[in-house]
Design a protein around this motif. Structure first.
Motif, short mmCIF file in Angstrom:
data_model
loop_
_atom_site.label_atom_id
_atom_site.label_comp_id
_atom_site.label_asym_id
_atom_site.label_seq_id
_atom_site.Cartn_x
_atom_site.Cartn_y
_atom_site.Cartn_z
N SER A 29 -23.86 -12.07 33.83
CA SER A 29 -24.14 -12.99 32.72
C SER A 29 -23.87 -14.45 33.07
N ALA A 30 -24.71 -15.31 32.46
CA ALA A 30 -24.47 -16.75 32.51
C ALA A 30 -23.46 -17.08 31.41
N TYR A 31 -22.87 -18.29 31.48
CA TYR A 31 -21.98 -18.74 30.42
C TYR A 31 -22.83 -19.45 29.37
N THR A 80 1.40 -21.29 28.77
CA THR A 80 0.67 -21.12 30.02
C THR A 80 -0.83 -21.06 29.70
N PHE A 81 -1.64 -20.96 30.75
CA PHE A 81 -3.08 -20.89 30.55
C PHE A 81 -3.60 -19.69 31.31
N PHE A 82 -4.19 -18.72 30.61
CA PHE A 82 -4.77 -17.54 31.25
C PHE A 82 -6.24 -17.84 31.51
N ALA A 83 -6.60 -18.01 32.79
CA ALA A 83 -7.95 -18.45 33.12
C ALA A 83 -8.95 -17.29 33.05
N TYR A 84 -10.06 -17.51 32.35
CA TYR A 84 -11.12 -16.51 32.24
C TYR A 84 -12.31 -16.82 33.15
N ASP A 85 -12.65 -18.09 33.19
CA ASP A 85 -13.97 -18.41 33.73
C ASP A 85 -13.98 -19.83 34.31
N LEU A 139 -23.20 0.78 26.51
CA LEU A 139 -23.38 -0.37 27.40
C LEU A 139 -23.92 0.03 28.77
N GLY A 140 -23.94 1.34 29.04
CA GLY A 140 -24.52 1.78 30.31
C GLY A 140 -23.49 1.87 31.43
N ASP A 141 -23.93 1.61 32.64
CA ASP A 141 -23.11 1.77 33.84
C ASP A 141 -21.86 0.87 33.81
N PRO A 142 -20.67 1.46 33.89
CA PRO A 142 -19.43 0.67 33.87
C PRO A 142 -19.38 -0.35 35.00
N ASN A 143 -20.07 -0.05 36.10
CA ASN A 143 -20.02 -0.96 37.25
C ASN A 143 -20.69 -2.30 37.00
N ASP A 144 -21.51 -2.36 35.93
CA ASP A 144 -22.18 -3.64 35.61
C ASP A 144 -21.27 -4.57 34.81
N TRP A 145 -20.08 -4.11 34.47
CA TRP A 145 -19.26 -4.86 33.51
C TRP A 145 -17.91 -5.25 34.09
N GLN A 146 -17.47 -6.44 33.70
CA GLN A 146 -16.13 -6.89 34.03
C GLN A 146 -15.30 -6.82 32.75
N VAL A 147 -14.13 -6.19 32.83
CA VAL A 147 -13.31 -6.04 31.62
C VAL A 147 -11.99 -6.78 31.80
N ARG A 163 -24.70 -19.77 36.89
CA ARG A 163 -24.46 -18.80 37.97
C ARG A 163 -23.91 -17.52 37.34
N PRO A 164 -24.09 -16.38 38.00
CA PRO A 164 -23.59 -15.13 37.42
C PRO A 164 -22.06 -15.11 37.35
N LEU A 165 -21.56 -14.38 36.36
CA LEU A 165 -20.13 -14.28 36.15
C LEU A 165 -19.38 -13.86 37.42
N SER A 166 -19.96 -12.90 38.17
CA SER A 166 -19.25 -12.41 39.36
C SER A 166 -19.00 -13.55 40.34
N GLU A 167 -19.97 -14.43 40.50
CA GLU A 167 -19.81 -15.55 41.43
C GLU A 167 -18.77 -16.54 40.88
N ARG A 168 -18.83 -16.79 39.58
CA ARG A 168 -17.88 -17.73 38.97
C ARG A 168 -16.46 -17.18 39.10
N ARG A 169 -16.33 -15.86 38.91
CA ARG A 169 -14.99 -15.24 38.98
C ARG A 169 -14.40 -15.37 40.40
N THR A 170 -15.23 -15.12 41.41
CA THR A 170 -14.75 -15.21 42.79
C THR A 170 -14.23 -16.62 43.07
N LYS A 171 -15.01 -17.61 42.65
CA LYS A 171 -14.61 -19.00 42.90
C LYS A 171 -13.34 -19.34 42.10
N LEU A 172 -13.28 -18.82 40.87
CA LEU A 172 -12.11 -19.06 40.02
C LEU A 172 -10.85 -18.56 40.72
#
Ligand code: ZN
Ligand code: ZN
Lengths: 558, 352
Positions: free
Chosen positions: A411-413, A337-342, A243-251, A354-363
């Motif tokens: 990534s987009a959703y 309960t509800f574990f929020a992803y996105d 998958l390449g650079d780990p910094n590009d990925w959210q786990v 919008r990119p996942l990183s932006e969605r995550r920050t807002k979440l």
């Protein structure tokens, strides 16, 4: 011609008119197709056909029954058995033999009752007549209920008696998804499927609501409940280094619950499952989110029971699904309960591109301040190298997770299952080789075959049973094992047969916990037969010590 | 010493020195019918009904066969033996055995409803009756044959309307010939699997007037199957052999289809509870009609069935036999099915 005969003019009085309405047989036919058909399309067609021909009152009841609003049971099984035995004039033990062979009480009774009229002509009344009558006599004395049931049986044929029995015993569970029913209704009305799904969810009473009212084609009612299509991940088969650079990925951990969407729009809350079933009513825990979440919010996540942010086994969630009424004890033992992803929608705006990183920050901005145990952020796993992540993956079981979700931060959703940006990296199940020692006939569709087995591991020269398993074999393999059981029974205890310990299976399971209810001292989570080890002899199976070691390494407290 | 003894080789008549449906090799075997659990390979001499002989020749090869028509007594070592229709399949017979005024009847497999092809079951008065119990529970009450035929025909017509082939799963000996009559009323586009073809040919040569069928072979163009009916044995169900009929719908003809779970488990599109065995009520009627004081119960639900008879004033006992491992007798094996079929079947048909 002095007296005109009434007989030649059908339907002149109301009693006649009622008999002209299609009887419960129409519903029995529908149930037959749905019960035996393996193709969704056939079921859909049969349902649409039914909705085109049935009386309106029956349709409303069918929608209710298929969406989990079953009428309450009006008799207990023992009463019903006694009345059947009386009417069929057979001894009780013979009823027992028959029940054991058929595996379904309502069906057994329907097959045993004597034929009381020409089977080709049905005199049965419409479905709604019987259901409304049950409700009416619910509180009345036994003699009245008995009379009603015997009279009903007498006017029905076998397949009508079958559905009737299923209804009065409150055991109507039928294989049609809400989605299929909604699509069938969409065919016979002018409404959109999502509008129908919305209309038939929520609180309505089938004994007072009319079909026209329920599915009024006024579409000015805007569909606020509509979820977004889910974005699904592919399994990661290669090493994560690809998958390449780990910094590009959210786990994140991959949780074992039900994927869902929580929607707050128009000051209303909706909860959808990935199967696109509206489940708002099933989880009253979520209802406070209607006050907490801002208007115009859609969150993707996992429906999962948890205590102190720690997920509980999926089995607990299963005890909640399919139940209309939830007890206080269930709410306590398995709080959902509800574990929020996105975040998919914010302030009524679609955020999916919008990119996942932006969605995550807002979440995080939305969820964190709520400070509620009901809505939790699914934590992001911090790691520097793939090797480090692989190491952490081994502790998945302790976390109550089944591995990792790996998502590209940019990534987009997307819609559906797409390769490239989202991956699931699951752990392998635990396995142990064991020998079959007891067998029992299955229930329902497997009522004629020995399909429920108990397995043992070795302890010195003894065999110690440690788990049951019912699934994992093909129909063909089940037939072969069944034949083995029949030829190699040593003893019979009621329905259980002790079998010559010879067949070895690999048992796969998702977790192991200490248990003093089991002789072996362990309880497995989701045991199933993963392989029939025809190459192994009983001397080669695992031992009780092996099992105890697994408990030490992977055990969870429960 | 009873007139017929239950030995480890089969049902043995000592004074006559012959066996009935033995499961091991013997010198003299009387065969009730040609199903493989009743007619086994390896005996020196066989006695059977005239209609059974050609099927035995196909299944067991050349052997010394003696045949008898129904109702014609012969004397074997002082024991009078005669054959009477059992209504199960073509040629199926009950064996009446009389010695010094004592009469026993071995019924083999039987059904009491007349299917129009197997000769109607005939009750034979006797002192002792040996009955099967394949469907010996009161949940088995068959719908009348015309009603089931109408269901099958309706299903075929629906498939034709959808431009689908109808694949009917039926046991190659008995059920296949029987349903053929119902199918021929709605279509003349009928195909059969190799195993059924072999039986069919033998019966036609023996003078049976059966509807014309075509054999399924790799040479048949796929278009020919559109809207047609194909009869196949249970062993073919779910195998790649079926692919050529696509699109198709599968219907199983078997008494086990009486219970919904069985139809669902088989994963079939339609189940027709059509059986070549008597239902509970047929078994009871048949036993009463013989006037027998003593009944032995073989393969099926023998424990429940004999207990019920005993409680209702008919002395009955369970007997362990090796029948019931084949054809419709064996519910668990419906999918595995028919070990003898592979011997008769054109092997290439299945591997292709
Ligand atoms: Zn037979
Ligand atoms: Zn048999």
């Amino acid at each position: 011609m002095s007296e005109p005969s009434h007989d030649i003019i059908p339907g002149v009085d109301s009693a006649h008119a009622e008999i002209q309405e299609p009887g419960i047989g129409l519903f029995a036919d529908l149930v037959k197709v749905i019960g035996t058909s393996t193709k969704t399309n056939d079921k859909l067609e049969a349902l649409a056909n039914y909705f085109n021909t049935a009386p309106d009152k029956d349709k409303v009841w069918v929608i209710a029954i298929f969406s989990g609003r079953r009428p309450r049971r009006v008799v207990n099984s023992n009463q019903l058995i006694a009345w059947c035995i009386e009417m069929a004039n057979i001894p009780g033990w013979l009823f027992g033999e028959c029940y054991h062979t058929v595996g379904d009480l309502g069906e057994t009774i329907s097959l045993l009752l004597p034929e009381t009229h020409d089977p080709l002509t049905s005199t049965a009344k419409p479905l709604h007549y019987y259901i409304e009558h049950f409700i009416k006599i619910d509180k009345q004395e036994e003699a009245i209920r008995k009379q009603f049931i015997l009279d009903s049986w007498k006017e029905m044929n076998q397949s009508e008696r079958y559905v009737f029995n299923k209804l009065i015993t409150g055991s109507f569970r039928i294989g049609v998804s809400q989605k299929t029913m909604v699509n069938a209704l969409a065919r016979v009305t002018t409404l959109d499927a999502s509008v129908i799904a919305h209309r038939i969810s929520g609180n309505w009473d089938p004994s007072t609501v009319g079909f026209a009212e329920l599915l009024d084609d006024d579409v000015r009612i805007i569909d606020h409940s509509r979820p977004y299509p889910f974005y699904l991940a592919y399994a990661l088969d290669e090493a994560p280094e690809t998958l390449g650079d780990p910094n590009d990925w959210q786990v994140e951990w991959k949780w074992d619950g039900i994927r869902g969407q929580v929607i707050k729009r128009n000051n209303q809350l909706f909860v959808w499952s990935r199967g696109e079933e509206l489940m708002t009513d099933k989880f009253p825990e979520y209802h406070i989110l209607n006050n907490l979440l801002p208007e115009g919010t859609v969150i993707d996540g996992e429906i999962i029971p948890s205590v102190d942010e720690k997920p509980l086994p999926f089995a607990l969630l299963q005890t909640r699904i399919g139940r209309k009424n939830i007890t206080r004890k269930q709410l306590q033992d398995a709080p959902i309960t509800f574990f929020a992803y996105d975040l998919l929608e914010f302030e009524g705006e679609d955020w999916r591109n919008r990119p996942l990183s932006e969605r995550r920050t807002k979440l995080e901005e939305i969820v964190q301040p709520l400070n509620t145990p009901i809505l939790l952020l699914s934590p992001v796993v911090q790691f520097n190298t793939w090797t480090e992540l692989a190491e952490m993956r081994r502790s998945s079981r302790e976390q109550g997770a089944e591995g990792f979700m790996i998502k590209k931060k940019s990534s987009a959703y997307q819609v559906g299952r797409k390769v490239g940006d989202w991956w699931k990296w699951k752990i392998d199940p635990l396995v142990i080789d064991a020998v079959m020692i007891y067998a029992q006939k299955g229930s329902g569709r497997r009522s004629n075959l020995y399909t429920d087995y108990t397995f043992a591991v070795r302890d010195g020269d003894k065999l110690v049973s440690f788990t049951k398993a019912y699934s994992g074999l093909t129909d063909k393999e089940f037939a072969q094992v069944d034949a083995f059981v029949k030829r190699n029974s040593i003893e019979k205890f009621g329905p259980v047969r002790t079998v010559k310990p010879e067949l070895v299976f690999e048992i796969a399971f998702e977790g192991i916990a200490a248990s003093n209810r089991h002789k072996s001292g362990v309880a497995l989570r989701f045991p199933r037969m993963s392989k029939w080890r025809k190459d192994k002899k009983v001397e080669e199976i695992n031992t009780l010590d092996d099992l105890k070691k697994m408990l030490e390494v992977y055990g969870t407290k429960s | 010493m009873p007139l017929i003894d239950f030995t480890d080789k089969g049902l043995y008549c000592a004074p006559g020195n012959f066996y009935i449906d033995p499961w091991k090799s013997v010198d003299h075997a009387i065969i009730t019918h040609a199903h493989s659990d009743h007619a086994r390979w390896g005996s020196k001499n066989y006695l059977c009904h005239t209609d059974t002989k050609p099927i035995l020749q196909l299944r067991l090869g050349e052997n010394p066969y003696q045949t008898l028509p129904w109702g014609e007594p012969i004397v074997i070592n002082g024991v009078t033996v005669s054959l009477h229709p059992a209504g199960h399949i073509i040629g199926s017979s009950q064996i009446r055995v009389e010695y010094r005024g004592e009469v026993w009847v071995v019924s083999g497999d039987y059904k009491t409803e007349n299917d129009g092809i197997s000769s109607a079951f005939e009750p034979v008065p006797c002192h002792t009756f040996i009955t099967e119990s394949t469907f010996g529970l009161p949940i088995y009450r068959w719908k009348p044959q015309p009603e089931i035929y109408a269901d099958i025909q309706h299903w075929i017509r629906k498939n034709q309307a959808d431009d689908k082939a109808s694949v009917i799963i039926a046991y190659s000996l008995g059920k296949a010939q029987r349903v053929l009559q119902a199918i021929a009323e709605v279509t003349d586009k009928i195909f059969v699997h190799g195993a059924i073809w072999n039986t069919h040919e033998v019966l036609v040569q023996a003078g049976w007037k059966l509807p014309v069928v075509r054999r399924v072979t790799p040479e048949v163009p796929k278009e020919d199957y559109r809207g047609s009916v194909i009869i196949a044995p249970p062993s073919a169900d779910g195998t790649p052999w079926m692919k050529r009929f696509s699109p198709y719908s599968v219907g199983v003809c078997s008494g086990w289809m009486q219970v919904r779970g069985n139809a669902r488990r088989r994963n079939v599109d339609a189940g027709f509870p059509l059986s070549d065995h008597a239902d509970w009520y047929g078994l009871m009627d048949a036993i009463k009609a013989t006037g027998a004081q003593k009944v032995f119960v073989t393969h099926g639900f023998q424990a429940a069935f004999s207990r019920y008879l005993n409680e209702n004033g008919i002395e009955a006992a369970e007997v362990k036999t090796e029948y019931g491992n084949d054809e419709e007798d064996a519910p668990a094996n419906v999918k595995e099915g028919e070990p003898e079929e592979s011997a008769v079947e054109d092997i290439n048909e299945n591997v292709e």
